[in-house]
Scaffold this active site. Structure first.
Site, PDB file in Angstrom:
ATOM      1  CB  CYS A   2     -10.565   7.472  -0.834  1.00 45.97           C
ATOM      2  SG  CYS A   2     -10.536   8.832   0.320  1.00 45.97           S
ATOM      3  NE  ARG A  27      -8.316   5.369  -5.917  1.00 51.78           N
ATOM      4  CZ  ARG A  27      -8.664   5.840  -7.100  1.00 51.78           C
ATOM      5  NH1 ARG A  27      -7.989   5.483  -8.165  1.00 51.78           N
ATOM      6  NH2 ARG A  27      -9.673   6.663  -7.221  1.00 51.78           N
ATOM      7  CD1 TRP A  74      -4.506  12.030   0.237  1.00 51.22           C
ATOM      8  CD2 TRP A  74      -6.341  13.275  -0.054  1.00 51.22           C
ATOM      9  NE1 TRP A  74      -4.109  13.322   0.033  1.00 51.22           N
ATOM     10  CE2 TRP A  74      -5.206  14.113  -0.146  1.00 51.22           C
ATOM     11  CE3 TRP A  74      -7.596  13.846  -0.196  1.00 51.22           C
ATOM     12  CZ2 TRP A  74      -5.300  15.475  -0.392  1.00 51.22           C
ATOM     13  CZ3 TRP A  74      -7.695  15.212  -0.433  1.00 51.22           C
ATOM     14  CH2 TRP A  74      -6.545  16.013  -0.539  1.00 51.22           C
ATOM     15  CG  ASN A 100     -12.773   7.840  -4.236  1.00 49.50           C
ATOM     16  OD1 ASN A 100     -12.279   8.877  -3.806  1.00 49.50           O
ATOM     17  ND2 ASN A 100     -12.617   7.435  -5.479  1.00 49.50           N
ATOM     18  N   GLY A 101     -14.694  10.210  -2.500  1.00 49.71           N
ATOM     19  CA  GLY A 101     -15.292  11.394  -3.113  1.00 49.71           C
ATOM     20  C   GLY A 101     -15.675  12.391  -2.037  1.00 49.71           C
ATOM     21  CD  GLU A 498       7.271  17.407 -13.403  1.00 48.01           C
ATOM     22  OE1 GLU A 498       6.370  18.211 -13.108  1.00 48.01           O
ATOM     23  OE2 GLU A 498       7.226  16.211 -13.086  1.00 48.01           O
ATOM     24  CE  LYS A 502       7.415  14.802  -9.940  1.00 50.14           C
ATOM     25  NZ  LYS A 502       6.481  14.904 -10.977  1.00 50.14           N
ATOM     26  CD  GLU A 505       5.270  15.321  -6.682  1.00 48.39           C
ATOM     27  OE1 GLU A 505       4.073  15.157  -6.446  1.00 48.39           O
ATOM     28  OE2 GLU A 505       5.748  15.225  -7.826  1.00 48.39           O
ATOM     29  CG  HIS A 521      11.975  41.176 -13.451  1.00 52.60           C
ATOM     30  ND1 HIS A 521      12.209  42.494 -13.783  1.00 52.60           N
ATOM     31  CD2 HIS A 521      12.355  40.442 -14.520  1.00 52.60           C
ATOM     32  CE1 HIS A 521      12.691  42.550 -15.020  1.00 52.60           C
ATOM     33  NE2 HIS A 521      12.790  41.313 -15.478  1.00 52.60           N
ATOM     34  CE  LYS A 620       0.710   7.975 -10.291  1.00 54.48           C
ATOM     35  NZ  LYS A 620       1.812   8.922 -10.565  1.00 54.48           N
TER      36      LYS A 620
HETATM   37  C1  F6R Z   1       3.013  15.322  -9.377  1.00 57.14           C
HETATM   38  C2  F6R Z   1       1.750  14.778  -9.806  1.00 57.14           C
HETATM   39  C3  F6R Z   1       0.555  15.655  -9.726  1.00 57.14           C
HETATM   40  C4  F6R Z   1      -0.396  15.310 -10.866  1.00 57.14           C
HETATM   41  C5  F6R Z   1      -1.713  16.080 -10.697  1.00 57.14           C
HETATM   42  C6  F6R Z   1      -2.643  15.811 -11.853  1.00 57.14           C
HETATM   43  O1  F6R Z   1       4.031  14.389  -9.488  1.00 57.14           O
HETATM   44  O2  F6R Z   1       1.651  13.644 -10.189  1.00 57.14           O
HETATM   45  O3  F6R Z   1       0.887  17.000  -9.749  1.00 57.14           O
HETATM   46  O4  F6R Z   1       0.200  15.649 -12.070  1.00 57.14           O
HETATM   47  O5  F6R Z   1      -2.321  15.680  -9.507  1.00 57.14           O
HETATM   48  O6  F6R Z   1      -2.892  14.459 -11.959  1.00 57.14           O
HETATM   49  P1  F6R Z   1      -3.351  13.806 -13.303  1.00 57.14           P
HETATM   50  O7  F6R Z   1      -2.242  13.866 -14.268  1.00 57.14           O
HETATM   51  O8  F6R Z   1      -3.709  12.396 -12.919  1.00 57.14           O
HETATM   52  O9  F6R Z   1      -4.541  14.573 -13.754  1.00 57.14           O
END
Ligand code: F6R
Length: 625
Positions: A2, A27, A74, A100-101, A498, A502, A505, A521, A620
């Site tokens: 948010c 956000r 969000w 926000n929260g 990773e 990627k 998501e 396994h 984000k």
């Molecule tokens: C994936 C991504 C998330 C963040 C996770 C932690 O691309 O960005 O998995 O890595 O939400 O976020 P931070 O790094 O801000 O603590």
């Protein structure tokens, strides 16, 4: 999660609020809304979905109000519908709030308010706040600030709020408890926002509120108070800001732009921390200058790293480096798990929090818990805490006195790319520094690794130049694929995780990352001709093993894509498609092997016509637990 903005001054508030929300849309983007005070009334406009829907609604009217608040959501409590969008108001529509929260005790507050006759219009936790403020305003009608102060003292949880009232048109109150909120200072105008990109088009003079603080913004200034009501003396600081980072600069998406920024990010981080004059012959001090206090790293016996998501993957590479180079036993924990099952306390332990946003609620809470439990044991004890982030000005920077700034700058694409690479570089620097101090690696070997690190930016450039078009074409073949498997071993196992993250998501394709040797396994049962397997096979201790694991997948009809060294005969014979990267030693390879995987995920998602920078259900900064 948010985004909130607030404005009070002499310009048209909705214009400023909408521009701010655009910068904060990363956000959250389930719904959005703005509220202003105009001619003694609150004027509130909200819309489900992305900000463009709100913009369309606002275009139908002229609103010259000069004070207002805005929100991009969000969803946590209540579906992403217009009636749950912020701002929320009290029954008489005299108070409007954005939050926000999460208000953890909202259920009991709501029941109490209902019992006193309040009617609710949404399913959100936030709606209790305007109702509470309206009640307190009846008791303290001469002070809007006091009513908000009393209300926030009733709330439990992590929150940041901005509040306006139709009866106090010259005031905007902002409060912070565990969720970020920054005040911006202009000439006769003042702002508040969850994050600085919303402020920098207007001012670089900012003040970040601390937990338990609230601010009263008027057209003539800003006053800061504690939740206890004490006036605090606080001065704004000047923000260092590179506006280029928040523009797309001709790229179709921020994610692609940020992938292309990676060579520069690696260079910047290495330049910041590596001593250019250091050599094995002249090795009287560490080749790395991280400005860490000796009491942080002296006689270390253990390291624990707390992180989430992509940062957790970077931390797994960090563990490998810290154990292999500095010989320090290292554990990597999901911050959200650590909080409820912390590892037993051990002496001489360094705790590292890794987060690109610097705002992840679970990571911050886990670090805070760790700090508290060590101090509880010995009040004089100075906990060894270190943060790794590209946002040193974030909440992490406030919580942890020692920060390694990864020099990636702000990242806008929701899927982390350049911040991930920069976290890896920070771990190389930290591991080399500790290896030097502990004499676990001879200077000649340190020099060799540093030389290899310095070649990486040009090697990433080479991959980007030579691979992107091919990967884009290849991606077209997978636009309809439903499942992917990513395999890696050793230091490249986290890169397989990773690569899978990627892809899932941003493309919404199911993907799993496995240690290549684990396939047999169980997961191998998933394989058939419809499930492509991407394997990372780089020269080193596990090269042949990964090739054999890939062959096992091929024998089950899986299409094989290999991230392999350029011109490798064995790899060419094994894989159906190659994503070649320059030959580097295994230890350094993650910084290269992740690049084709980022491009693959990006192009598959773009081909599927998806919103790459703002994938569904994500945000984000994950500021809720
Ligand atoms: C994936 C991504 C998330 C963040 C996770 C932690 O691309 O960005 O998995 O890595 O939400 O976020 P931070 O790094 O801000 O603590």
């Amino acid at each position: 999660m948010c985004g909130i903005v607030g404005y009070i001054g002499t310009q048209t508030a909705t214009d400023i609020l909408m521009a701010g929300l655009e910068k904060l849309e990363y956000r959250g983007y389930d719904s959005a809304g703005v509220a202003t005070v105009l001619e003694g009334e609150i004027h509130c406009v909200r819309a489900k979905g992305k900000l463009c829907n709100l913009r369309e609604k606002l275009q139908r009217e002229i609103n010259p109000a000069q004070v207002g608040i805005g929100h991009t959501r969000w969803a946590t409590h209540g579906k992403p519908e217009e009636y749950n969008a912020h701002p929320h108001m009290d029954a008489a529509m005299r108070v409007a709030v954005v939050q926000n929260g999460i208000i953890e005790n909202y259920r009991e507050l709501r029941e109490e308010l209902k019992a006193r006759g309040h009617e609710f219009r949404s399913d959100t936790d936030t709606e209790v706040i305007p109702h509470l403020i309206a009640e307190f305003l009846q008791k303290t009608p001469d002070s809007f600030l006091e009513a908000v102060r009393q209300a926030v003292n009733e709330l439990r949880g992590a929150f940041a709020i901005a509040v306006i009232s139709a009866d106090y048109p010259d005031e905007l109150i902002a409060a912070r408890q565990q969720a970020p909120l920054t005040i911006g200072f202009g000439q006769g105008e003042f702002f508040c926002a969850s994050d600085t990109p919303a402020l920098v088009p207007h001012t670089r003079a900012v003040l970040t509120l601390e937990n338990g603080e609230l601010a009263r913004l008027t057209p003539v200034g800003v006053e800061v108070y504690s939740f206890e009501g004490d006036r605090l003396k606080k001065a704004p600081r000047t923000l260092n800001w590179n506006p280029v980072l928040v523009e797309k600069q001709g790229f179709r998406h921020f994610m692609l732009k940020e992938i292309y920024e990676q060579p520069g990010v690696v260079r910047a981080c290495l330049e910041a921390y590596l001593d250019a004059n250091w050599s094995a012959e002249n090795a009287s001090k560490s080749p790395v200058n991280l400005s860490l206090l000796p009491q942080l790293t002296d006689s270390l016996e253990r390291i624990q790293i707390l992180a989430c998501g992509t940062s957790w993957h970077a931390s797994l590479v960090g563990k490998y480096l810290l154990e292999q180079l500095a010989e320090i036993p290292t554990e990597v924990q999901y911050a959200s798990e650590f909080r409820y099952a912390p590892t037993p306390l051990t002496p001489n332990t360094l705790t590292i929090g890794v987060t690109q946003s610097g705002e992840t609620a679970d990571t911050l809470a886990a670090l805070e818990m760790e700090k508290r439990r060590r101090i509880d044991l010995d009040p004089k004890f100075q906990p060894r805490l270190l943060g790794i982030t590209n946002r040193p000005e974030s909440s992490l920077g406030h919580l942890v006195p020692n920060i390694i700034d990864t020099h990636a700058g702000i990242e806008i694409g929701v899927a982390a790319t350049k911040t991930f690479i920069s976290q890896l570089v920070a771990f190389y620097c930290l591991a080399l520094d500790l290896a030097y101090q502990r004499r676990t690696v001879p200077p000649a070997r340190i020099e060799e690794i540093i030389e290899g690190l310095r070649l990486l930016p040009a090697q990433i450039e080479l991959i980007l130049e030579s691979q992107e078009r091919y990967i884009e074409e290849l991606a077209h073949e997978f636009a309809e694929t439903q499942d992917f498997i990513f395999l890696g071993r050793g230091i490249n196992f986290p890169i397989a995780l990773e690569g899978a993250l990627k892809l899932k998501e941003i493309s919404y394709i199911h993907a799993e990352g496995y240690p290549a040797g684990e396939m047999k396994h169980g997961p191998i049962a998933l394989l058939d001709a419809k499930v492509p397997v991407v394997a990372i096979a780089m020269p080193g201790s596990v090269f042949e093993k990964v090739l054999s694991n890939a062959q096992e997948a091929k024998a089950r009809d899986a299409r094989l894509i290999g991230v392999t060294p350029i011109d490798d005969q064995d790899a060419e014979e094994t894989f159906d498609n190659l994503l070649p990267v320059p030959v580097v030693e295994e230890l350094l390879s993650p910084i290269l092997t992740v690049i084709p995987l980022q491009l693959l995920a990006y192009h598959i998602a773009a081909r599927r016509g998806l919103d790459v920078d703002q994938p569904r259900n994500l945000a984000k900064s994950v500021t809720v637990e």
